[in-house]
Enzyme design. Structure first.
Site, mmCIF file in Angstrom:
data_model
loop_
_atom_site.group_PDB
_atom_site.id
_atom_site.type_symbol
_atom_site.label_atom_id
_atom_site.label_comp_id
_atom_site.label_asym_id
_atom_site.label_seq_id
_atom_site.Cartn_x
_atom_site.Cartn_y
_atom_site.Cartn_z
ATOM 1 N N ASP A 29 0.871 -1.173 0.000
ATOM 2 C CA ASP A 29 0.000 0.000 0.000
ATOM 3 C C ASP A 29 0.910 1.226 0.000
ATOM 4 O O ASP A 29 1.830 1.312 0.822
ATOM 5 C CB ASP A 29 -0.883 0.024 1.251
ATOM 6 C CG ASP A 29 -1.860 -1.144 1.291
ATOM 7 O OD1 ASP A 29 -1.865 -1.947 0.339
ATOM 8 O OD2 ASP A 29 -2.611 -1.257 2.275
ATOM 9 N N ASP B 171 -15.137 -5.852 0.332
ATOM 10 C CA ASP B 171 -14.707 -5.754 1.731
ATOM 11 C C ASP B 171 -15.931 -5.930 2.608
ATOM 12 O O ASP B 171 -16.901 -5.179 2.467
ATOM 13 C CB ASP B 171 -14.071 -4.387 1.992
ATOM 14 C CG ASP B 171 -12.883 -4.130 1.072
ATOM 15 O OD1 ASP B 171 -12.240 -5.107 0.661
ATOM 16 O OD2 ASP B 171 -12.611 -2.962 0.772
#
Length: 244
Positions: free
Chosen positions: A7, A129
């Site tokens: 990330d 998610d």
């Protein structure tokens, strides 16, 4: 398949805790050295997330990703606030192999349906998610700031008739926690949707977790924090996944 994840904020490797931008850890790791090492060791795919672009589309780290893609031969999948065809085309033109679509798959289903038709099911990965509520797998969007009443099953059933093939499923309660993956979740969805190639994400902290995930039937595991913090090596992870 083992898929190491990075990330990125302003070109630096970070990890968010449960998706919270204000609760993040920065890692003093040379990304290029790490990618070269992974290439030598036989890693087949890398997962990148543009956290700047996810927050504000004007802050996309285009130069960073161009440099990464020109540096490594490992196929890249990338996500982070991809909301339109311009984003998809830009990443594909840079050399990205797959794009990861999150909130848009919930907010703009018709548009994403069109993308699946245009680019094909091997280019589009849906990132779902979820938060488990009363045994329902409810989807959260916009960096997990907003929960929906839409379930993971509903979304997969909606997109399946037009060829949906790849789904990245994260149990939010596990992300960045090193608390172990939700094997029950993955076993359940793999059994329900045999045509989907699932990528599991969240909670992996030891090699045992990889073995247990493989038994659920998921095709890939995305690993972030445990590799960044040397809980095990990439060689051990690759060997572990191949050995079962």
């Amino acid at each position: 398949m083992i898929i190491p994840a990075f990330d990125l904020i302003n070109g630096e490797i970070v990890r968010l805790y449960k998706g919270n931008f204000f609760n993040r850890t920065k890692y003093d790791i040379n990304l290029y050295k790490r990618l070269k090492d992974y290439e030598i060791k036989g890693v087949k795919k890398i997962h990148l997330v543009d956290l700047d672009g996810a927050k504000n589309i004007k802050d996309r780290q285009i130069k960073v990703f161009r440099d990464i893609i020109s540096y490594t031969n490992i196929p890249i999948q990338i996500g982070g606030g991809i909301r339109n065809e311009e984003d998809i085309n830009m990443f594909l033109n840079l050399g990205v192999k797959k794009v990861v679509i999150g909130s848009s798959a919930i907010k703009n289903k018709t548009k994403v349906k069109k993308w699946l038709k245009i680019y094909g099911p091997n280019v589009i990965i849906l990132a779902l998610d979820i938060i488990i509520k009363n045994n329902n797998k409810e989807i959260a969007i916009h960096g997990w700031q907003e929960t929906t009443n839409i379930t993971l099953e509903e979304i997969i059933e909606y997109f399946s008739p037009i060829g949906l093939k790849h789904v990245l499923c994260t149990d939010i309660s596990k992300d960045g926690t090193l608390s172990g993956p939700n094997n029950i979740l993955y076993k359940d969805i793999v059994k329900k949707f045999k045509h989907i190639s699932f990528q599991a994400s969240g909670g992996v902290s030891r090699l045992k977790d990889l073995l247990s995930l493989k038994k659920t039937g998921v095709k890939s595991v995305i690993i972030g924090r445990s590799l960044l913090e040397n809980k095990f090596t990439i060689e051990e992870a690759l060997k572990c996944w191949q050995s079962e």
